[in-house]
Write a protein that holds these residues in place. Sequence first.
Motif, PDB file in Angstrom:
ATOM      1  N   TYR A 144      55.632  -6.345  63.864  1.00  0.00           N
ATOM      2  CA  TYR A 144      56.270  -5.201  64.501  1.00  0.00           C
ATOM      3  C   TYR A 144      57.461  -4.711  63.680  1.00  0.00           C
ATOM      4  O   TYR A 144      57.780  -3.524  63.687  1.00  0.00           O
ATOM      5  CB  TYR A 144      56.706  -5.563  65.918  1.00  0.00           C
ATOM      6  N   ALA A 145      58.136  -5.636  62.999  1.00  0.00           N
ATOM      7  CA  ALA A 145      59.261  -5.239  62.157  1.00  0.00           C
ATOM      8  C   ALA A 145      58.799  -4.309  61.039  1.00  0.00           C
ATOM      9  O   ALA A 145      59.508  -3.368  60.666  1.00  0.00           O
ATOM     10  CB  ALA A 145      59.936  -6.475  61.571  1.00  0.00           C
ATOM     11  N   ALA A 146      57.608  -4.564  60.513  1.00  0.00           N
ATOM     12  CA  ALA A 146      57.058  -3.693  59.470  1.00  0.00           C
ATOM     13  C   ALA A 146      56.785  -2.298  60.030  1.00  0.00           C
ATOM     14  O   ALA A 146      57.028  -1.287  59.352  1.00  0.00           O
ATOM     15  CB  ALA A 146      55.779  -4.300  58.894  1.00  0.00           C
ATOM     16  N   PHE A 147      56.279  -2.243  61.264  1.00  0.00           N
ATOM     17  CA  PHE A 147      56.070  -0.938  61.908  1.00  0.00           C
ATOM     18  C   PHE A 147      57.403  -0.203  62.072  1.00  0.00           C
ATOM     19  O   PHE A 147      57.504   0.994  61.793  1.00  0.00           O
ATOM     20  CB  PHE A 147      55.422  -1.117  63.283  1.00  0.00           C
ATOM     21  N   ALA A 148      58.421  -0.917  62.546  1.00  0.00           N
ATOM     22  CA  ALA A 148      59.724  -0.300  62.782  1.00  0.00           C
ATOM     23  C   ALA A 148      60.318   0.248  61.489  1.00  0.00           C
ATOM     24  O   ALA A 148      60.907   1.333  61.469  1.00  0.00           O
ATOM     25  CB  ALA A 148      60.668  -1.314  63.419  1.00  0.00           C
TER      26      ALA A 148
END
Length: 264
Positions: free
Chosen positions: A96-100
Motif C-alpha cells: 500500500y505504501a507503493a500505491f501511496a
Amino acid sequence: MVWFFLSALAAMAVALAILMTGAWLVQQRTGNSGWVDTVWTFSLGLVGAVGALWPMAGEPIAPRQWLIAALVVIWSLRLGMHIAVRTAGITDDPRYAAFAKEWGVDSPRRMFVFLQNQAFGSIPLVFSIFVAAHVPVAGLRAQDYLGALILLTGIAGEALADAQLKSFRTDPANKGRVCDVGLWAWSRHPNYFFEWFGWLAYPVIAISAGYGWGWFALLGPVFMYWILVHVTGIPPLEEQMLRSRGDAYRAYQSRTRKFFPLPQ
C-alpha cells in the motif's frame, strides 16, 4: 424468495462499504496501511457470519447456517489476528505504501476509492457464504461435512505456511534470504493458495439439485483467485520482493511455481 436474497445482498453490500470506510479512517489516522487488511478480514467475517445466520421468514436458524457461521468466524479470527500481529510490528505495508507514493498528494482520496472498490469486490465473497448457508434442505448432508473439511484444510494449510514463513524470518541466519523451505519450496505463495482453497467449500455445500441460487457460490473462489493472483495479492507483493531481494527472488521465481503447490 428472490426478494429475500436480493435484500440480503443489498444489506451486506452496504455493511461492507461502511466497514471499509472505517478501514480508511484507521489507515488515515495511524499511517499504517497494514490495518486495512486486518479490518477487511474481520469485516468479511462479521458480514459473512451475520449473513449465514440471516433468518428466513418464519423459519428457525438451520444447523447448516450455524455450521457455516462458525467456520467463517474461525477463518476470520485466525487470519485477522495473524495480520494484526504482523501489522503491529511494522510502520506501513510496503504494497500500500507503493500505491501511496504513486498517488502522491491525491493519496487519501485514491485510497478511499480503492477501499470502496475492495468492499464492492467482497460482495461475491459474502454472497457465496450466504447462498451456501441457505440451502433449502433440512439437516446436514455429506457435502456439508465435505465443505467443512475443505475450509478447515484451507485454514490449517494457510496457518502452516504463515508459521513456516515467520520461523524463517525470525532466524538471523536467514537475513536477506528468500524463504524456500516447507510449503514455500512448492509454491511462492502457499498461504494465498490455501486461502483460495478454503473458498471452494461454499460451492461444494451450495450446489444442489433444484437450488439455482447455489451456483452463485462459485463467485467466491473465482473472485478470490482473481484478487489474489491478479490484483492485490501476488502482483504487488512480487514487485516488492523483487525490489528488496533482487536476483535472489528472480532465481526463486525461476524454480518455484507461482500459486498451485507442487514438489520441485
